[in-house]
Design an enzyme around this catalytic site. Structure first.
Site, PDB file in Angstrom:
ATOM      1  N   GLU A 205      -3.856  -1.162   9.801  1.00  0.00           N
ATOM      2  CA  GLU A 205      -3.244  -0.543   8.615  1.00  0.00           C
ATOM      3  C   GLU A 205      -2.224  -1.510   8.030  1.00  0.00           C
ATOM      4  O   GLU A 205      -1.239  -1.849   8.682  1.00  0.00           O
ATOM      5  CB  GLU A 205      -2.537   0.762   9.001  1.00  0.00           C
ATOM      6  CG  GLU A 205      -3.415   1.779   9.714  1.00  0.00           C
ATOM      7  CD  GLU A 205      -4.322   2.565   8.761  1.00  0.00           C
ATOM      8  OE1 GLU A 205      -4.050   2.570   7.544  1.00  0.00           O
ATOM      9  OE2 GLU A 205      -5.289   3.167   9.265  1.00  0.00           O
TER      10      GLU A 205
ATOM     11  N   HIS B 134     -12.003   3.455   3.046  1.00  0.00           N
ATOM     12  CA  HIS B 134     -11.355   4.433   2.161  1.00  0.00           C
ATOM     13  C   HIS B 134     -11.186   3.760   0.798  1.00  0.00           C
ATOM     14  O   HIS B 134     -10.566   2.697   0.701  1.00  0.00           O
ATOM     15  CB  HIS B 134     -10.004   4.877   2.728  1.00  0.00           C
ATOM     16  CG  HIS B 134     -10.142   5.685   3.985  1.00  0.00           C
ATOM     17  ND1 HIS B 134      -9.378   5.463   5.110  1.00  0.00           N
ATOM     18  CD2 HIS B 134     -10.988   6.708   4.282  1.00  0.00           C
ATOM     19  CE1 HIS B 134      -9.746   6.336   6.056  1.00  0.00           C
ATOM     20  NE2 HIS B 134     -10.716   7.095   5.576  1.00  0.00           N
TER      21      HIS B 134
ATOM     22  N   GLU C 167      -7.796   2.277  -0.800  1.00  0.00           N
ATOM     23  CA  GLU C 167      -6.991   1.346  -0.001  1.00  0.00           C
ATOM     24  C   GLU C 167      -7.351  -0.085  -0.400  1.00  0.00           C
ATOM     25  O   GLU C 167      -8.262  -0.689   0.149  1.00  0.00           O
ATOM     26  CB  GLU C 167      -7.227   1.623   1.483  1.00  0.00           C
ATOM     27  CG  GLU C 167      -6.799   3.048   1.831  1.00  0.00           C
ATOM     28  CD  GLU C 167      -7.085   3.460   3.267  1.00  0.00           C
ATOM     29  OE1 GLU C 167      -6.784   4.604   3.610  1.00  0.00           O
ATOM     30  OE2 GLU C 167      -7.611   2.633   4.026  1.00  0.00           O
TER      31      GLU C 167
ATOM     32  N   HIS D  94      -7.389  -1.346   6.628  1.00  0.00           N
ATOM     33  CA  HIS D  94      -7.012  -0.160   5.840  1.00  0.00           C
ATOM     34  C   HIS D  94      -5.593  -0.312   5.308  1.00  0.00           C
ATOM     35  O   HIS D  94      -4.882  -1.262   5.645  1.00  0.00           O
ATOM     36  CB  HIS D  94      -7.042   1.088   6.737  1.00  0.00           C
ATOM     37  CG  HIS D  94      -8.411   1.538   7.112  1.00  0.00           C
ATOM     38  ND1 HIS D  94      -8.950   2.714   6.675  1.00  0.00           N
ATOM     39  CD2 HIS D  94      -9.359   0.956   7.889  1.00  0.00           C
ATOM     40  CE1 HIS D  94     -10.168   2.853   7.171  1.00  0.00           C
ATOM     41  NE2 HIS D  94     -10.448   1.811   7.916  1.00  0.00           N
TER      42      HIS D  94
HETATM   43 ZN   LIG Z   1      -7.952   4.129   5.600  1.00  0.00          ZN
END
Ligand SMILES: [Zn+2]
Length: 328
Positions: free
Chosen positions: A216, A59, A62, A152
């Site tokens: 994350e 992404h 990020e 992420h």
């Molecule tokens: Zn992500």
């Protein structure tokens, strides 16, 4: 700009040639099969040598993982021979990183499968194919231990600042070892997801036999504006992993959750029943309504559920959030 900032900037631009040069000069076999993809393998091929894939920027907005990986590689490039495994680096979506957007046409992290339906024409579909080809060839070349950490950052704040999603195919000893490592990396929660979601980590676990996790770390921020000190444990654990050392002492195993239900956006009338600043892992009591989609109502089941990744802005047909329950 100092060397470290330059290293981070280069990585954000999917330019891995500087790192490639350092390791190439130290005798590593270097391949760059596509933009932003680097493979470093030992010239003395050993099937027992572990293989590690680290991916960032799947992404584009990020940026904390890009900074973290930039730091790790910058340090390691000072002593390239310390790298104790074969390593693949992927900077996922360079076009989206440049535009400081999550994606250009469609979410890249739903495309690591053969079922892309309407988004096959998206710019990201071409990139997903490129990444999947390079990944399959990296993991096909032996290595009894195959690892993948897809790094992420979450869109929202989270009651667990660092958490992971584990593909459902990981079971038994592999899952246990992975959870232990995640604990040492300061990851507070792990979600077991049995639904194939087209994510990169589900692909490497399912198709390549890798022990994989989506990790994350914190919340979306601009490049250079991330407080990496919040992720010192993850950084130390990754630095040790790259050098073949033992992980730092664990702060304890992550709390483990499994998916109870998926909130799927079926129409434009999809609404979450809570506001946008609700953090990841906020608790909802049995029977509470969490979302509504026309006549369809999503309600919490018999035990407390926690919301993760709520995002009502996804395309129709995609997951707009996960409801998870504690399992261990
Ligand atoms: Zn992500």
């Amino acid at each position: 700009m100092d060397g470290l900032s330059q290293a981070v900037r280069a990585l954000a631009q999917a330019n891995v040639s500087g790192i490639a040069g350092s390791f190439g000069n130290a005798g590593w076999s270097v391949r760059m099969p596509a933009s932003g993809i680097l493979q470093l393998t030992s010239p003395t091929h050993s099937p027992r040598r572990p293989r590690l894939l680290l991916s960032v920027g799947i992404h584009g907005d990020e940026t904390a993982p890009i900074e973290l990986l930039g730091h790790l590689l910058h340090e390691l490039a000072q002593t390239p021979r310390a790298l104790a495994l074969d390593l693949m680096i992927v900077v996922g979506n360079p076009a989206a990183i440049e535009q400081e957007k999550r994606f250009v046409d469609a979410d890249l992290n739903r495309m690591f499968s053969d079922h892309r339906d309407a988004v096959q024409a998206a710019a990201e579909a071409v990139r997903a194919d490129e990444i999947m080809r390079a990944t399959a060839s990296f993991f096909a070349e032996g290595g009894t231990q195959k690892w993948h950490f897809d790094l992420h950052t979450a869109i929202r704040p989270s009651l667990y600042p660092a958490f992971a999603v584990l593909p459902g195919v990981l079971e038994g000893a592999r899952r246990h070892i992975l959870l232990g490592w995640l604990g040492s990396a300061g990851i507070g929660a792990a979600i077991l997801n049995r639904n194939p979601a087209g994510t990169y980590s589900a692909y490497t676990a399912g198709a390549c036999g890798a022990t994989s996790a989506t990790i994350e770390l914190g919340q979306v921020a601009a490049l250079g504006c991330n407080d990496l000190s919040r992720f010192d444990a993850a950084r130390a654990a990754l630095a040790a992993f790259l050098r073949g050392g033992a992980p730092p002492a664990s702060a304890g195993m992550p709390h483990v959750f499994k998916v109870a239900q998926e909130l799927v956006k079926r129409s434009e009338s999809f609404r979450l029943a809570f506001d946008r600043d609700t953090p990841n892992f906020a608790a909802f009591q049995p029977g509470m309504v969490v979302a509504q989609d026309g006549a369809a109502i999503y309600r919490v089941g018999a035990e407390t559920e926690y919301v993760v990744f709520p995002n009502p802005d996804v395309r129709i047909g995609l997951r707009a959030g996960l409801m998870v329950v504690r399992v261990e």
